[in-house]
Design a protein around this motif. Structure first.
Motif, short mmCIF file in Angstrom:
data_model
loop_
_atom_site.label_atom_id
_atom_site.label_comp_id
_atom_site.label_asym_id
_atom_site.label_seq_id
_atom_site.Cartn_x
_atom_site.Cartn_y
_atom_site.Cartn_z
N CYS A 70 56.11 -8.29 74.41
CA CYS A 70 54.94 -9.28 74.04
C CYS A 70 54.50 -9.31 72.35
O CYS A 70 53.59 -10.19 72.46
N SER A 71 55.46 -8.80 71.92
CA SER A 71 55.08 -8.93 69.96
C SER A 71 55.04 -10.35 69.63
O SER A 71 54.42 -10.69 69.39
N SER A 72 56.15 -11.34 69.74
CA SER A 72 56.02 -12.53 69.62
C SER A 72 54.17 -13.45 69.91
O SER A 72 54.10 -14.15 69.40
N LEU A 73 54.26 -13.37 71.13
CA LEU A 73 53.02 -13.45 71.80
C LEU A 73 51.03 -12.61 71.56
O LEU A 73 50.78 -13.81 70.72
N LYS A 74 51.68 -11.41 70.69
CA LYS A 74 50.28 -11.43 69.95
C LYS A 74 50.32 -11.58 68.77
O LYS A 74 49.50 -11.87 68.17
N GLN A 75 51.43 -11.67 67.96
CA GLN A 75 51.50 -12.53 66.75
C GLN A 75 51.05 -13.66 66.90
O GLN A 75 50.42 -14.29 65.64
N LYS A 76 51.22 -14.68 67.80
CA LYS A 76 50.52 -15.75 67.70
C LYS A 76 49.42 -15.74 67.94
O LYS A 76 48.33 -16.42 67.71
N VAL A 77 48.59 -14.92 68.90
CA VAL A 77 47.77 -15.10 69.47
C VAL A 77 46.55 -14.10 67.82
O VAL A 77 45.48 -14.62 67.48
N LEU A 78 47.05 -13.46 67.35
CA LEU A 78 46.49 -12.97 65.79
C LEU A 78 46.38 -14.07 65.03
O LEU A 78 45.33 -14.25 64.40
N ASN A 79 47.75 -14.49 65.01
CA ASN A 79 47.73 -16.04 64.14
C ASN A 79 46.65 -16.71 64.48
O ASN A 79 45.94 -17.39 63.56
N ILE A 80 46.42 -17.26 66.07
CA ILE A 80 45.06 -18.69 66.29
C ILE A 80 43.97 -17.98 65.98
O ILE A 80 43.46 -18.65 64.91
N LEU A 81 43.39 -15.96 65.55
CA LEU A 81 42.73 -15.32 65.49
C LEU A 81 42.29 -15.64 63.61
O LEU A 81 41.21 -16.40 63.05
N ILE A 82 43.51 -15.62 62.81
CA ILE A 82 43.69 -15.66 61.14
C ILE A 82 43.33 -17.42 61.17
O ILE A 82 42.49 -17.40 60.10
N ASN A 83 43.47 -18.39 61.96
CA ASN A 83 43.31 -19.95 61.23
C ASN A 83 42.10 -20.01 61.66
O ASN A 83 41.71 -21.18 60.67
N MET A 84 41.42 -19.30 62.90
CA MET A 84 40.02 -19.53 63.52
C MET A 84 38.92 -19.46 61.99
O MET A 84 38.10 -19.65 61.96
N GLN A 85 39.35 -17.93 61.63
CA GLN A 85 38.92 -18.13 60.34
C GLN A 85 39.05 -18.84 58.92
O GLN A 85 37.26 -17.85 58.35
N GLU A 86 39.85 -18.80 58.68
CA GLU A 86 40.16 -19.51 57.93
C GLU A 86 39.02 -21.04 57.66
O GLU A 86 38.71 -21.35 56.70
N ILE A 87 39.13 -21.48 58.91
CA ILE A 87 37.85 -22.12 59.47
C ILE A 87 36.52 -22.15 58.44
O ILE A 87 36.08 -23.17 58.37
N VAL A 88 36.29 -21.20 59.33
CA VAL A 88 35.34 -20.70 59.11
C VAL A 88 35.02 -20.47 57.96
O VAL A 88 33.83 -21.05 56.76
N VAL A 89 35.76 -19.79 57.11
CA VAL A 89 35.33 -19.85 55.68
C VAL A 89 35.86 -20.81 54.75
O VAL A 89 35.16 -21.24 54.09
N ILE A 90 35.95 -22.03 54.78
CA ILE A 90 36.62 -23.51 54.09
C ILE A 90 35.04 -23.75 54.28
O ILE A 90 34.99 -24.52 53.96
N ASN A 91 34.07 -24.14 56.29
CA ASN A 91 33.68 -24.19 56.17
C ASN A 91 32.67 -24.10 55.42
O ASN A 91 31.40 -24.39 54.91
N SER A 92 32.78 -21.99 55.15
CA SER A 92 31.43 -21.89 54.53
C SER A 92 31.22 -22.38 53.06
O SER A 92 30.29 -22.41 52.05
N GLU A 93 32.29 -22.41 52.60
CA GLU A 93 32.74 -22.96 51.18
C GLU A 93 32.46 -24.15 50.96
O GLU A 93 31.09 -24.06 50.20
N LYS B 4 24.99 -18.93 61.77
CA LYS B 4 25.81 -19.00 62.61
C LYS B 4 27.08 -19.27 62.21
O LYS B 4 28.16 -18.27 63.17
N LEU B 5 27.18 -19.78 61.22
CA LEU B 5 28.74 -19.31 60.93
C LEU B 5 29.09 -17.64 60.73
O LEU B 5 30.13 -17.29 60.92
N ASP B 6 28.16 -17.36 59.51
CA ASP B 6 27.95 -15.84 59.63
C ASP B 6 28.58 -14.86 61.36
O ASP B 6 29.85 -13.80 60.84
N ILE B 7 27.64 -15.62 61.54
CA ILE B 7 27.84 -14.73 63.59
C ILE B 7 29.10 -15.36 64.22
O ILE B 7 29.73 -14.35 64.57
N ILE B 8 29.73 -16.28 63.87
CA ILE B 8 31.64 -16.21 64.35
C ILE B 8 32.39 -15.98 63.43
O ILE B 8 33.58 -15.30 64.59
#
Length: 144
Positions: free
Chosen positions: A71-94, A47-51
């Motif tokens: 809107c560049s600031s907002l775009k960066q915030k959204v991209l940071n959200i996605l990066i942070n979520m990816q990091e949580i998935v990686v930590i959980n996979s570890e 399931k983590l791999d799918i996410i």
């Protein structure tokens, strides 16, 4: 590629946040079930791999948007959200990998870390989602 209008960008940002919100709920469910022993490590890993793959697709699609410069600031915030979520998935996979290797202490530490980061992430996610929705609502109300 042509630059998006502010409204177009905000609509795409809202869609991105909606999709990410669904993945956030799935991730929270996996981490909760893992903590309670209600899911096997192999099932959680699948399931983590799918996410993880879905986050990558969302990130790629959002990153290539040609947003208005204001809107560049907002775009960066959204991209940071996605990066942070990816990091949580990686930590959980570890955590799952450590459990598979019999490193239960390290596994529990990584699981706790992923839970703590998920809670912080939820607040940040809510703040960015709220900002996108406020800007989109402001834009709609100024049209009427």
């Amino acid at each position: 590629m042509m630059e998006l209008t502010k409204r177009q960008f905000l609509k795409k940002s809202a869609k991105c946040m909606d999709e990410t919100g669904g993945l956030l709920l799935l991730l929270k469910e996996i981490i909760d079930n893992e903590s309670q022993g209600k899911i096997s490590n192999s099932e959680a890993s699948k399931k983590l791999d799918i996410i993880r793959k879905e986050i990558e697709v969302i990130f790629y699609e959002f990153e290539k948007l040609n947003s208005p410069s204001r809107c560049s600031s907002l775009k960066q915030k959204v991209l940071n959200i996605l990066i942070n979520m990816q990091e949580i998935v990686v930590i959980n996979s570890e955590s799952l990998y450590a459990a598979k290797e019999g490193l239960n202490g390290q596994s529990q530490k990584k699981l706790s870390e992923s839970r703590a980061r998920l809670e912080k992430f939820r607040k940040d996610f809510h703040d960015v989602t709220k900002r996108v929705n406020v800007l989109l609502t402001e834009k709609k109300s100024s049209k009427t």
